[in-house]
Design an enzyme around this catalytic site. Structure first.
Site, PDB file in Angstrom:
ATOM      1  N   LYS A 106      67.174  57.315  57.113  1.00 31.80           N
ATOM      2  CA  LYS A 106      68.448  58.027  56.547  1.00 31.80           C
ATOM      3  C   LYS A 106      68.058  59.562  56.823  1.00 31.80           C
ATOM      4  O   LYS A 106      66.839  59.876  56.844  1.00 31.80           O
ATOM      5  CB  LYS A 106      68.346  57.647  55.220  1.00 31.80           C
ATOM      6  N   VAL A 122      87.103  51.228  51.720  1.00 25.95           N
ATOM      7  CA  VAL A 122      86.681  49.913  51.692  1.00 25.95           C
ATOM      8  C   VAL A 122      87.587  48.848  50.822  1.00 25.95           C
ATOM      9  O   VAL A 122      88.142  47.818  51.356  1.00 25.95           O
ATOM     10  CB  VAL A 122      85.391  49.458  51.450  1.00 25.95           C
ATOM     11  N   GLY A 128      89.202  52.710  47.606  1.00 30.40           N
ATOM     12  CA  GLY A 128      89.111  53.677  48.872  1.00 30.40           C
ATOM     13  C   GLY A 128      89.194  53.031  50.016  1.00 30.40           C
ATOM     14  O   GLY A 128      90.061  52.192  50.259  1.00 30.40           O
ATOM     15  N   GLY A 155      87.629  50.672  42.541  1.00 31.35           N
ATOM     16  CA  GLY A 155      87.665  51.530  43.698  1.00 31.35           C
ATOM     17  C   GLY A 155      88.427  51.101  44.915  1.00 31.35           C
ATOM     18  O   GLY A 155      88.126  50.074  45.548  1.00 31.35           O
ATOM     19  N   TYR A 203      90.460  49.387  49.674  1.00 33.53           N
ATOM     20  CA  TYR A 203      91.954  49.043  50.164  1.00 33.53           C
ATOM     21  C   TYR A 203      91.992  48.221  51.066  1.00 33.53           C
ATOM     22  O   TYR A 203      92.735  47.163  51.120  1.00 33.53           O
ATOM     23  CB  TYR A 203      92.628  50.336  50.692  1.00 33.53           C
TER      24      TYR A 203
HETATM   25  P1  NAD Z   1      85.580  55.949  49.277  1.00 34.08           P
HETATM   26  O1  NAD Z   1      85.073  57.196  48.719  1.00 34.08           O
HETATM   27  O2  NAD Z   1      86.693  55.866  50.421  1.00 34.08           O
HETATM   28  O3  NAD Z   1      86.224  55.039  48.272  1.00 34.08           O
HETATM   29  C1  NAD Z   1      85.583  54.782  46.758  1.00 34.08           C
HETATM   30  C2  NAD Z   1      86.713  55.046  45.643  1.00 34.08           C
HETATM   31  O4  NAD Z   1      86.085  54.769  44.593  1.00 34.08           O
HETATM   32  C3  NAD Z   1      87.407  56.176  45.606  1.00 34.08           C
HETATM   33  O5  NAD Z   1      88.921  56.053  46.054  1.00 34.08           O
HETATM   34  C4  NAD Z   1      87.099  56.973  44.447  1.00 34.08           C
HETATM   35  O6  NAD Z   1      88.286  57.448  43.631  1.00 34.08           O
HETATM   36  C5  NAD Z   1      86.947  55.548  43.496  1.00 34.08           C
HETATM   37  N1  NAD Z   1      86.013  55.775  42.338  1.00 34.08           N
HETATM   38  C6  NAD Z   1      85.119  56.523  41.979  1.00 34.08           C
HETATM   39  N2  NAD Z   1      84.678  56.397  40.726  1.00 34.08           N
HETATM   40  C7  NAD Z   1      85.602  55.183  40.406  1.00 34.08           C
HETATM   41  C8  NAD Z   1      85.487  54.418  39.109  1.00 34.08           C
HETATM   42  N3  NAD Z   1      84.728  54.755  38.135  1.00 34.08           N
HETATM   43  N4  NAD Z   1      86.576  53.680  38.813  1.00 34.08           N
HETATM   44  C9  NAD Z   1      87.265  53.289  39.728  1.00 34.08           C
HETATM   45  N5  NAD Z   1      87.301  53.842  41.083  1.00 34.08           N
HETATM   46  C10 NAD Z   1      86.260  55.062  41.390  1.00 34.08           C
HETATM   47  O7  NAD Z   1      84.210  55.155  49.863  1.00 34.08           O
HETATM   48  P2  NAD Z   1      84.171  53.529  50.687  1.00 34.08           P
HETATM   49  O8  NAD Z   1      83.902  54.121  52.011  1.00 34.08           O
HETATM   50  O9  NAD Z   1      85.456  52.839  50.275  1.00 34.08           O
HETATM   51  O10 NAD Z   1      82.936  53.066  50.061  1.00 34.08           O
HETATM   52  C11 NAD Z   1      82.969  52.432  48.837  1.00 34.08           C
HETATM   53  C12 NAD Z   1      81.538  51.908  48.648  1.00 34.08           C
HETATM   54  O11 NAD Z   1      81.121  51.103  49.324  1.00 34.08           O
HETATM   55  C13 NAD Z   1      80.635  53.188  48.340  1.00 34.08           C
HETATM   56  O12 NAD Z   1      79.454  52.858  47.547  1.00 34.08           O
HETATM   57  C14 NAD Z   1      79.804  53.188  49.732  1.00 34.08           C
HETATM   58  O13 NAD Z   1      78.521  53.710  49.718  1.00 34.08           O
HETATM   59  C15 NAD Z   1      79.826  51.535  49.986  1.00 34.08           C
HETATM   60  N6  NAD Z   1      79.838  51.154  51.494  1.00 34.08           N
HETATM   61  C16 NAD Z   1      80.777  51.748  52.350  1.00 34.08           C
HETATM   62  C17 NAD Z   1      80.752  51.349  53.573  1.00 34.08           C
HETATM   63  C18 NAD Z   1      81.943  51.844  54.460  1.00 34.08           C
HETATM   64  O14 NAD Z   1      81.898  51.133  55.877  1.00 34.08           O
HETATM   65  N7  NAD Z   1      82.501  52.669  54.289  1.00 34.08           N
HETATM   66  C19 NAD Z   1      79.810  50.487  54.091  1.00 34.08           C
HETATM   67  C20 NAD Z   1      78.632  50.049  53.211  1.00 34.08           C
HETATM   68  C21 NAD Z   1      78.894  50.558  51.851  1.00 34.08           C
END
Ligand code: NAD
Length: 365
Positions: A80, A184, A182, A180, A186
């Site tokens: 990392k 993932v 976001g 959430g 969605y």
């Molecule tokens: P993202 O930032 O696109 O989405 C996260 C969403 O959570 C945002 O829309 C944000 O507004 C919302 N949020 C924050 N606090 C909140 C709360 N208290 N209540 C409700 N919603 C809240 O991130 P992402 O890429 O969708 O990733 C989501 C999680 O999955 C993260 O923890 C990330 O580390 C993990 N993750 C993501 C991936 C990936 O491929 N993107 C892979 C492994 C793990």
């Protein structure tokens, strides 16, 4: 000297401090383990309050990547990196190119990727200085946005959890609450809708709420109430630590299975509390490995989405194995997942040979 004690305890192989005053780069690259392959893990850019905070984060996250890759059966180790800076103000081409040179200097021991505060454009800038970068755009042979594959992997994990907990892998009659909506969250909601599940969701971002409601018909639950709704499966897909001593007594789900990293605030305490409450927890680093599996598929030089999705389906079986160990040994699932990862690393270590070139042909490491 405390840092050396920490490195010894956590088992890091190498930590590189990267500094370039001309471009304002202050970064740390941590390679936790290269037993199973090169240490792959995202580059986080964040305005850390102190150097110690940044170091703590990079050490913990790189170790987590070792476990994630090992449990997913990938020929990767854990690494990392963090850049100390504000992604809204401090980004520049020179900054990422300088960082790329440090990545290149490690000769493939560390492979970087997107993470919080960095994006595909940053990865492309790093690519000008180092080939040890993933998550570049499809036009450069990359895999692009990993979120849809991560969501697909979470869906497989949910099916495994449903099979284990309810006796049927089908999600058609299940209710799923997603915290959430976001990237993932969605995509996960979209997959679940196609499976016929009832999908509830919450987000603190009004735009994302509206998008999920309007485009997918997600039933919106206000704020943190999502953690308390009566549902079959709770999917934390926002930030970490949403499963904690305050939320656990209020949970009304039978399964916790989501994408967020570090879902348990205190792994030991909260993992046991869920276990005792009869809530099946799908360990985060096992169920959310789809994104890692996706970028891993870039390393051969010819990314293929079909192959990435096929490999991601293995998350179903990986979780089943975790649930079986948890049952047989009477331990919480997070402990069983650690065991799976540690066993694989120990077994590969016995081989004593690293033949990365064969694992990642095309990159000739
Ligand atoms: P993202 O930032 O696109 O989405 C996260 C969403 O959570 C945002 O829309 C944000 O507004 C919302 N949020 C924050 N606090 C909140 C709360 N208290 N209540 C409700 N919603 C809240 O991130 P992402 O890429 O969708 O990733 C989501 C999680 O999955 C993260 O923890 C990330 O580390 C993990 N993750 C993501 C991936 C990936 O491929 N993107 C892979 C492994 C793990």
């Amino acid at each position: 000297m405390e840092i050396f004690t920490e490195l010894t305890e956590m088992g890091h192989e190498r930590v590189l401090l990267c500094s370039n005053k001309d471009v304002g780069l202050k970064a740390i690259i941590a390679v936790h383990s290269t037993v199973c392959g090169p240490g792959l893990g995202g580059l986080r850019m964040y305005p850390f309050k102190s150097f110690d905070d940044a170091m703590r984060d990079v050490l913990r996250l790189s170790r987590g990547m070792t476990y994630k890759a090992a449990a997913a059966g990938l020929n990767l180790g854990g690494g990392k990196a963090v850049i100390l800076g504000d992604p809204k103000k401090d980004k520049s081409e020179a900054l990422f190119r300088a960082f790329g040179r440090f990545v290149e200097s490690l000769g493939g021991l560390y492979i970087t990727a997107e993470d919080v505060g960095t994006d595909m454009d940053d990865m492309e800038t790093i690519l000008t200085e180092s080939r040890w970068v993933t998550g570049v755009s499809p036009s450069h042979g990359g895999s692009g946005d990993p979120s849809p594959v991560t969501a697909f992997g979470v869906l497989q994990g949910m099916k495994a959890a449903a099979k284990w907990q309810f006796g049927d892998a089908s999600l058609a009659e299940r209710s799923v609450a997603i915290q959430g909506l976001g990237s993932v969250g969605y995509h996960l909601a979209s997959y679940l809708k196609k499976e016929g599940a009832t999908v509830l969701g919450s987000d603190i971002d009004e735009e994302r709420v509206e998008k999920a409601r309007y485009e997918l018909g997600v039933k919106i639950v206000p704020g943190d109430e999502i953690l308390e709704v009566d549902c079959d499966i709770l999917a934390p897909c926002a930030l970490g630590a949403s499963i904690n001593q305050a939320s656990i007594p209020k949970l009304r789900c039978r399964v916790v299975a989501g994408a967020a990293n570090n879902q348990l605030d205190n792994e030991d305490q909260d993992g046991h509390a869920l276990h005792e409450k009869g809530i099946l927890y799908a360990p985060d680093f096992v169920i959310n490995a789809g994104g890692l599996i996706n970028v891993y598929n870039e390393l051969g030089g010819s990314y293929n989405r079909e192959r990435a999705l096929r490999m991601t389906r293995s998350i179903y079986l990986n979780l089943m194995r975790v649930f079986e160990i948890s049952k047989d040994e009477g331990v919480p699932t997070y402990e069983a997942a650690d065991q799976v990862a540690e066993e694989r690393i120990e077994n590969i270590k016995k081989l004593g040979v690293r033949n990365w070139g064969r694992m990642i042909d095309g990159r000739n490491c």
